[in-house]
Enzyme design. Sequence first.
Site, mmCIF file in Angstrom:
data_model
loop_
_atom_site.group_PDB
_atom_site.id
_atom_site.type_symbol
_atom_site.label_atom_id
_atom_site.label_comp_id
_atom_site.label_asym_id
_atom_site.label_seq_id
_atom_site.Cartn_x
_atom_site.Cartn_y
_atom_site.Cartn_z
ATOM 1 C CG ASP A 1 8.630 -6.839 3.477
ATOM 2 O OD1 ASP A 1 8.691 -8.040 3.149
ATOM 3 O OD2 ASP A 1 7.557 -6.281 3.802
ATOM 4 C CB THR B 1 -0.954 0.031 1.208
ATOM 5 O OG1 THR B 1 -0.254 -0.418 2.354
ATOM 6 C CG2 THR B 1 -2.132 -0.892 0.982
HETATM 7 N N1 LIG Z 1 -0.554 7.499 6.299
HETATM 8 C C1 LIG Z 1 -0.779 6.228 6.618
HETATM 9 N N2 LIG Z 1 -1.437 5.432 5.769
HETATM 10 C C2 LIG Z 1 -1.658 4.142 6.062
HETATM 11 N N3 LIG Z 1 -1.253 3.571 7.204
HETATM 12 C C3 LIG Z 1 -0.609 4.321 8.097
HETATM 13 C C4 LIG Z 1 -0.320 5.672 7.849
HETATM 14 N N4 LIG Z 1 0.379 6.144 8.901
HETATM 15 C C5 LIG Z 1 0.513 5.141 9.767
HETATM 16 N N5 LIG Z 1 -0.091 4.041 9.310
HETATM 17 C C6 LIG Z 1 -0.131 2.781 10.032
HETATM 18 O O1 LIG Z 1 0.926 2.039 9.535
HETATM 19 C C7 LIG Z 1 0.531 0.727 9.224
HETATM 20 C C8 LIG Z 1 1.189 0.386 7.931
HETATM 21 O O2 LIG Z 1 2.561 0.394 8.242
HETATM 22 P P1 LIG Z 1 3.695 0.500 7.181
HETATM 23 O O3 LIG Z 1 3.693 1.837 6.574
HETATM 24 O O4 LIG Z 1 4.902 -0.016 7.838
HETATM 25 O O5 LIG Z 1 3.111 -0.461 6.129
HETATM 26 P P2 LIG Z 1 3.840 -1.475 5.226
HETATM 27 O O6 LIG Z 1 3.771 -2.838 5.795
HETATM 28 O O7 LIG Z 1 5.139 -0.969 4.753
HETATM 29 O O8 LIG Z 1 2.791 -1.380 4.134
HETATM 30 P P3 LIG Z 1 2.843 -2.124 2.857
HETATM 31 O O9 LIG Z 1 1.709 -3.071 2.787
HETATM 32 O O10 LIG Z 1 2.704 -0.954 1.978
HETATM 33 O O11 LIG Z 1 4.163 -2.840 2.905
HETATM 34 C C9 LIG Z 1 -0.990 0.696 9.173
HETATM 35 O O12 LIG Z 1 -1.479 -0.421 9.895
HETATM 36 C C10 LIG Z 1 -1.400 2.001 9.835
HETATM 37 O O13 LIG Z 1 -1.988 1.796 11.111
HETATM 38 C C1 LIG Z 2 3.954 -10.355 4.178
HETATM 39 C C2 LIG Z 2 4.303 -9.105 3.408
HETATM 40 C C3 LIG Z 2 3.082 -8.612 2.647
HETATM 41 C C4 LIG Z 2 4.708 -8.034 4.431
HETATM 42 O O1 LIG Z 2 5.034 -6.847 3.809
HETATM 43 C C5 LIG Z 2 5.491 -9.341 2.442
HETATM 44 O O2 LIG Z 2 6.617 -9.709 3.147
HETATM 45 C C6 LIG Z 2 5.187 -10.395 1.397
HETATM 46 O O3 LIG Z 2 4.496 -10.148 0.444
HETATM 47 N N1 LIG Z 2 5.749 -11.625 1.577
HETATM 48 C C7 LIG Z 2 5.602 -12.738 0.687
HETATM 49 C C8 LIG Z 2 5.053 -13.920 1.399
HETATM 50 C C9 LIG Z 2 5.988 -14.480 2.446
HETATM 51 O O4 LIG Z 2 6.844 -13.770 3.000
HETATM 52 O O5 LIG Z 2 5.864 -15.673 2.736
HETATM 53 K K LIG Z 3 6.546 -3.608 5.258
#
Ligand SMILES: Nc1ncnc2c1ncn2[C@@H]1O[C@H](COP(=O)(O)OP(=O)(O)OP(=O)(O)O)[C@@H](O)[C@H]1O
Ligand SMILES: CC(C)(CO)[C@@H](O)C(=O)NCCC(=O)O
Ligand SMILES: [K+]
Length: 279
Positions: free
Chosen positions: A101, A10
Site C-alpha cells: 500500500d 482491519t
Molecule cells: N468504519 C470504520 N472502521 C474503522 N476505522 C474507521 C472507520 N471509519 C473511519 N475510520 C478511521 O480510519 C482509520 C483507518 O483508516 P483506513 O480505513 O485508511 O485504514 P487502513 O490503514 O486501510 O486499515 P488497514 O489496517 O485495514 O490497512 C482509523 O484510524 C479510523 O479512525
Molecule cells: C504499515 C502497514 C501496516 C500500513 O498499512 C503496511 O504497509 C505493512 O504491513 N507494511 C509492511 C512493513 C513495512 O512497510 O515496512
Molecule cells: K492502508
Amino acid sequence: MILDLDIGNTLTKWRLKDADSSEIRSRGAVWTREEWRPGSDIPDLDIVEAVRISSVARRAVLEETVALLQRQVGNVHVARSTPEALGVANGYEEPERLGVDRWLGALAGYQLAGGCCAVDCGSAITIDFVLPGGRHLGGYILPGLRLMKESLKLGTRNVAIDPDSEAEELLAPGRRTVEAVNHGIYMAAVSAINRVYAEVCDMEGVALPLLLTGGDARVVSRGLQVPHAVWPDMVYGGLEACFPLTAAERAGRMSGAPRVPPPVSLEKIRAGLAFSMLL
Ligand SMILES: Nc1ncnc2c1ncn2[C@@H]1O[C@H](COP(=O)(O)OP(=O)(O)OP(=O)(O)O)[C@@H](O)[C@H]1O
Ligand SMILES: CC(C)(CO)[C@@H](O)C(=O)NCCC(=O)O
Ligand SMILES: [K+]
C-alpha cells in the site's frame, strides 16, 4: 467492470470502475477476512471482468481471495513491492518487504506530482518520500489515531475523534479525559507529520509536494500547516498506474487525482524548523 481491492489489516476497501467510461460506479468497505461473499461483502462477480489487488493482510487472506476471484474472473492482478517500477527506485534494503500500500501510494504520488511525500493515515500512519528523479528514501510508520487511542486504557476507546471537528478545537488542551486523549493523539499525529516533512525536505534540500490518504486523512489535513492535497484514492491510483486497463489509465490519468498545490519554499520550511527547535 473493474474491481479494485485495497485489503488492509482491519478494513478492506473496494470500488467498481467502469472499464469503458473510467467512472467509479460504487465503493464500499468491509472487515478484512479470509472468506468473502460476492454479492454481499463485495460486488457480484458476474459483472467484473478484471480485478486489481493491493493487500497487506496475512498471506492466507490474499491466497483465499485470489483463489475465489480466479474461479470467477480470469483477469486478476496482484500488486507487489519491487526494486523498481514506473521510474521509482524502492528505498528499502529488502524492497519486497515495503508494504505494498505504501509502494502504490508512492508510485501514484510520483506519477502525479514528481517527487512527493506520501502520507497514509490509516490503522497505521505511514510517511514515504520520493525525490524528483524517482529515488524512494524509505519512510516512517507510526500508530494511527484509532490504535493510539486503543492503547490507552482510560475508558475512552469508543469515543472517536469527530472527523468534522475544527483543528483549533483538537489542538487545545483537553478538559475531560476523552478530550485530553483525543487532542493528545491528534497532536501526536499532526506534529509528527509536520516535523518529518520539514526534516526530510531540509535534509534533501528540496520542497516536496505533500499528499494525504487514508481513513483519517481529512481530519489530519485540517491540522497540517504546509500546503498539501488529500487524495482518498491514492492507493487505487497506484493500482491504475501499475495495471492500466482503461483508455484514460493508459493515457496516465488516475481517478480522483487532486490538484496538487505547489509546496512552500525550502527557505520557509527551514525557517519553520529552526523556529520549532528554539522552543
Ligand atoms: N468504519 C470504520 N472502521 C474503522 N476505522 C474507521 C472507520 N471509519 C473511519 N475510520 C478511521 O480510519 C482509520 C483507518 O483508516 P483506513 O480505513 O485508511 O485504514 P487502513 O490503514 O486501510 O486499515 P488497514 O489496517 O485495514 O490497512 C482509523 O484510524 C479510523 O479512525
Ligand atoms: C504499515 C502497514 C501496516 C500500513 O498499512 C503496511 O504497509 C505493512 O504491513 N507494511 C509492511 C512493513 C513495512 O512497510 O515496512
Ligand atoms: K492502508
